[in-house]
Design a protein around this motif. Structure first.
Motif, PDB file in Angstrom:
ATOM      1  N   ASP A  20       1.031  -1.195  -0.007  1.00 15.66           N
ATOM      2  CA  ASP A  20      -0.033  -0.012  -0.095  1.00 15.66           C
ATOM      3  C   ASP A  20       0.726   1.249  -0.058  1.00 15.66           C
ATOM      4  O   ASP A  20       0.552   2.100  -0.833  1.00 15.66           O
ATOM      5  N   ASP A  21       1.772   1.290   0.743  1.00 20.01           N
ATOM      6  CA  ASP A  21       2.669   2.617   0.993  1.00 20.01           C
ATOM      7  C   ASP A  21       3.522   2.604  -0.373  1.00 20.01           C
ATOM      8  O   ASP A  21       3.562   3.980  -0.739  1.00 20.01           O
ATOM      9  N   PHE A  22       4.142   1.496  -1.033  1.00 22.18           N
ATOM     10  CA  PHE A  22       4.463   1.676  -2.128  1.00 22.18           C
ATOM     11  C   PHE A  22       3.964   2.023  -3.391  1.00 22.18           C
ATOM     12  O   PHE A  22       4.332   2.789  -4.321  1.00 22.18           O
ATOM     13  N   ALA A  23       2.794   1.408  -3.548  1.00 20.23           N
ATOM     14  CA  ALA A  23       1.949   1.834  -4.386  1.00 20.23           C
ATOM     15  C   ALA A  23       1.323   3.345  -4.516  1.00 20.23           C
ATOM     16  O   ALA A  23       1.542   3.753  -5.401  1.00 20.23           O
ATOM     17  N   ALA A  24       1.376   3.797  -3.394  1.00 20.41           N
ATOM     18  CA  ALA A  24       0.996   5.172  -3.385  1.00 20.41           C
ATOM     19  C   ALA A  24       2.189   6.187  -3.786  1.00 20.41           C
ATOM     20  O   ALA A  24       1.893   7.081  -4.495  1.00 20.41           O
ATOM     21  N   LEU A  25       3.348   5.639  -3.306  1.00 25.02           N
ATOM     22  CA  LEU A  25       4.703   6.432  -3.717  1.00 25.02           C
ATOM     23  C   LEU A  25       4.872   6.264  -4.999  1.00 25.02           C
ATOM     24  O   LEU A  25       5.345   7.206  -5.707  1.00 25.02           O
ATOM     25  N   LEU A  26       4.880   5.172  -5.614  1.00 30.12           N
ATOM     26  CA  LEU A  26       5.384   4.861  -7.048  1.00 30.12           C
ATOM     27  C   LEU A  26       4.225   5.060  -7.945  1.00 30.12           C
ATOM     28  O   LEU A  26       4.418   5.111  -9.041  1.00 30.12           O
ATOM     29  N   GLY A  27       3.021   5.166  -7.349  1.00 31.05           N
ATOM     30  CA  GLY A  27       1.799   5.640  -8.395  1.00 31.05           C
ATOM     31  C   GLY A  27       1.564   7.172  -8.295  1.00 31.05           C
ATOM     32  O   GLY A  27       0.639   7.593  -9.123  1.00 31.05           O
ATOM     33  N   ASP A  28       2.398   7.652  -7.679  1.00 33.39           N
ATOM     34  CA  ASP A  28       2.184   9.311  -7.473  1.00 33.39           C
ATOM     35  C   ASP A  28       2.943  10.120  -8.841  1.00 33.39           C
ATOM     36  O   ASP A  28       4.034   9.852  -8.902  1.00 33.39           O
ATOM     37  N   VAL A  29       1.906  10.761  -9.473  1.00 30.82           N
ATOM     38  CA  VAL A  29       2.311  11.493 -10.532  1.00 30.82           C
ATOM     39  C   VAL A  29       3.519  12.463 -10.366  1.00 30.82           C
ATOM     40  O   VAL A  29       4.684  12.568 -10.974  1.00 30.82           O
ATOM     41  N   PHE A  30       3.600  12.967  -9.150  1.00 31.16           N
ATOM     42  CA  PHE A  30       4.574  14.083  -8.835  1.00 31.16           C
ATOM     43  C   PHE A  30       5.958  13.347  -8.652  1.00 31.16           C
ATOM     44  O   PHE A  30       7.033  13.726  -8.997  1.00 31.16           O
ATOM     45  N   VAL A  31       5.898  12.223  -7.806  1.00 30.58           N
ATOM     46  CA  VAL A  31       7.104  11.438  -7.439  1.00 30.58           C
ATOM     47  C   VAL A  31       7.560  10.949  -8.805  1.00 30.58           C
ATOM     48  O   VAL A  31       8.945  10.715  -8.868  1.00 30.58           O
ATOM     49  N   MET A  32       6.808  10.463  -9.613  1.00 28.70           N
ATOM     50  CA  MET A  32       7.470   9.732 -10.679  1.00 28.70           C
ATOM     51  C   MET A  32       7.512  10.659 -11.936  1.00 28.70           C
ATOM     52  O   MET A  32       7.609  10.139 -13.045  1.00 28.70           O
ATOM     53  N   ARG A  33       7.309  11.834 -11.784  1.00 28.24           N
ATOM     54  CA  ARG A  33       7.424  12.787 -13.124  1.00 28.24           C
ATOM     55  C   ARG A  33       8.624  12.702 -14.041  1.00 28.24           C
ATOM     56  O   ARG A  33       8.634  13.044 -15.219  1.00 28.24           O
ATOM     57  N   TYR A  34       9.691  12.210 -13.344  1.00 26.89           N
ATOM     58  CA  TYR A  34      10.961  12.112 -14.038  1.00 26.89           C
ATOM     59  C   TYR A  34      11.139  10.648 -14.900  1.00 26.89           C
ATOM     60  O   TYR A  34      12.254  10.141 -15.163  1.00 26.89           O
ATOM     61  N   TYR A  35      10.156   9.711 -14.547  1.00 24.67           N
ATOM     62  CA  TYR A  35      10.032   8.354 -14.992  1.00 24.67           C
ATOM     63  C   TYR A  35       9.128   8.500 -16.228  1.00 24.67           C
ATOM     64  O   TYR A  35       8.353   9.127 -16.197  1.00 24.67           O
ATOM     65  N   PRO A  36       9.068   7.429 -17.255  1.00 24.45           N
ATOM     66  CA  PRO A  36       8.187   7.279 -18.177  1.00 24.45           C
ATOM     67  C   PRO A  36       6.685   7.357 -17.760  1.00 24.45           C
ATOM     68  O   PRO A  36       5.992   7.937 -18.423  1.00 24.45           O
ATOM     69  N   ARG A  37       6.581   6.852 -16.697  1.00 20.23           N
ATOM     70  CA  ARG A  37       4.917   6.907 -16.076  1.00 20.23           C
ATOM     71  C   ARG A  37       5.030   6.323 -14.460  1.00 20.23           C
ATOM     72  O   ARG A  37       5.874   5.648 -14.394  1.00 20.23           O
ATOM     73  N   PRO A  38       3.870   6.776 -14.035  1.00 19.57           N
ATOM     74  CA  PRO A  38       3.926   6.256 -12.512  1.00 19.57           C
ATOM     75  C   PRO A  38       3.659   4.547 -12.721  1.00 19.57           C
ATOM     76  O   PRO A  38       3.005   4.199 -13.611  1.00 19.57           O
ATOM     77  N   LYS A  39       3.976   3.780 -11.465  1.00 19.32           N
ATOM     78  CA  LYS A  39       3.723   2.350 -11.695  1.00 19.32           C
ATOM     79  C   LYS A  39       2.180   1.966 -11.374  1.00 19.32           C
ATOM     80  O   LYS A  39       1.771   2.814 -10.330  1.00 19.32           O
ATOM     81  N   THR A  40       1.590   0.972 -11.674  1.00 19.27           N
ATOM     82  CA  THR A  40       0.492   0.445 -11.388  1.00 19.27           C
ATOM     83  C   THR A  40       0.645  -0.330 -10.077  1.00 19.27           C
ATOM     84  O   THR A  40       1.750  -0.484  -9.644  1.00 19.27           O
ATOM     85  N   ARG A  41      -0.201  -0.678  -9.266  1.00 20.87           N
ATOM     86  CA  ARG A  41      -0.283  -1.422  -8.172  1.00 20.87           C
ATOM     87  C   ARG A  41       0.231  -2.618  -8.409  1.00 20.87           C
ATOM     88  O   ARG A  41       1.211  -3.300  -7.626  1.00 20.87           O
ATOM     89  N   ALA A  42      -0.076  -3.432  -9.733  1.00 15.44           N
ATOM     90  CA  ALA A  42       0.608  -4.701  -9.873  1.00 15.44           C
ATOM     91  C   ALA A  42       2.016  -4.606 -10.089  1.00 15.44           C
ATOM     92  O   ALA A  42       2.712  -5.386  -9.991  1.00 15.44           O
ATOM     93  N   GLU A  43       2.275  -3.569 -10.885  1.00 18.00           N
ATOM     94  CA  GLU A  43       3.656  -3.220 -11.289  1.00 18.00           C
ATOM     95  C   GLU A  43       4.698  -2.989  -9.956  1.00 18.00           C
ATOM     96  O   GLU A  43       5.778  -3.377  -9.863  1.00 18.00           O
ATOM     97  N   THR A  44       3.887  -2.211  -9.151  1.00 19.54           N
ATOM     98  CA  THR A  44       4.612  -2.111  -7.732  1.00 19.54           C
ATOM     99  C   THR A  44       4.859  -3.237  -7.150  1.00 19.54           C
ATOM    100  O   THR A  44       5.937  -3.456  -6.431  1.00 19.54           O
ATOM    101  N   LEU A  45       3.924  -4.291  -7.206  1.00 16.19           N
ATOM    102  CA  LEU A  45       4.019  -5.567  -6.238  1.00 16.19           C
ATOM    103  C   LEU A  45       5.255  -6.323  -7.005  1.00 16.19           C
ATOM    104  O   LEU A  45       6.284  -7.026  -6.402  1.00 16.19           O
TER     105      LEU A  45
END
Length: 168
Positions: A20-45
């Motif tokens: 839950d914590d990592f899905a919120a972090l890596l799914g955050d548009v602001f946090v992931m703005r320098y990556y191709p895109r935020p991660k989905t919950r499944a991708e985070t797992l």
């Protein structure tokens, strides 16, 4: 398993219970703005599973950060092997929740992981791979003792990154 502690942080292996914590972090548009895109919950797992495999196979990976004072989730920091210009490099990486940015926690974690790379792995150097527009990450790298070494392309066609490095 706790890997390190600092003045304000517990640095430990991430588990599926942290999804839950990592899905919120890596799914955050602001946090992931320098990556191709935020991660989905499944991708985070899958990303958590990848880091757990790294712990077993390499003895390190990205680790969960939490505040010592209250156990609150902060983000991640750690060491991964990345291929840069045909060479395997030990990268110091980090992601910090927006509410914890600009508090020095990323730098504190980065310094601890840098030192761990030297003392526990006997690493001769660490790098950080940073998007040219990510000034905050550049500041963390600099505050952790890394300096800009070069610019190169990676992580997608024509994508420029900056390589910060330090000898240990």
């Amino acid at each position: 398993m706790t890997v390190l502690t600092t003045e304000r942080l517990r640095i430990e292996e991430m588990t599926e219970a942290d999804l839950d914590d990592f899905a919120a972090l890596l799914g955050d548009v602001f946090v992931m703005r320098y990556y191709p895109r935020p991660k989905t919950r499944a991708e985070t797992l899958e990303w958590i599973f990848l880091n757990r495999r790294r712990y077993c196979e390499q003895g390190h990976g990205l680790w969960k950060l939490s505040r010592l004072e209250d156990g609150a989730f902060v983000g991640d920091c750690g060491l991964t092997i990345q291929r840069v210009d045909g060479v395997d490099e030990l990268e110091l990486g980090y992601h910090v929740a927006p509410r914890c940015q600009r508090t020095g926690l990323a730098t504190e974690a980065a310094r601890a992981c840098r030192d761990w790379a030297s003392t526990e792995l006997g690493a001769a150097r660490v790098i950080a791979i940073i998007h040219p527009d990510n000034v905050a990450s550049q500041r963390v790298a600099t505050n952790a003792g890394l300096t800009l070494e070069k610019r190169t392309t990676g992580y997608g066609p024509g994508t420029e990154v900056m390589i910060y490095a330090t000898a240990l």
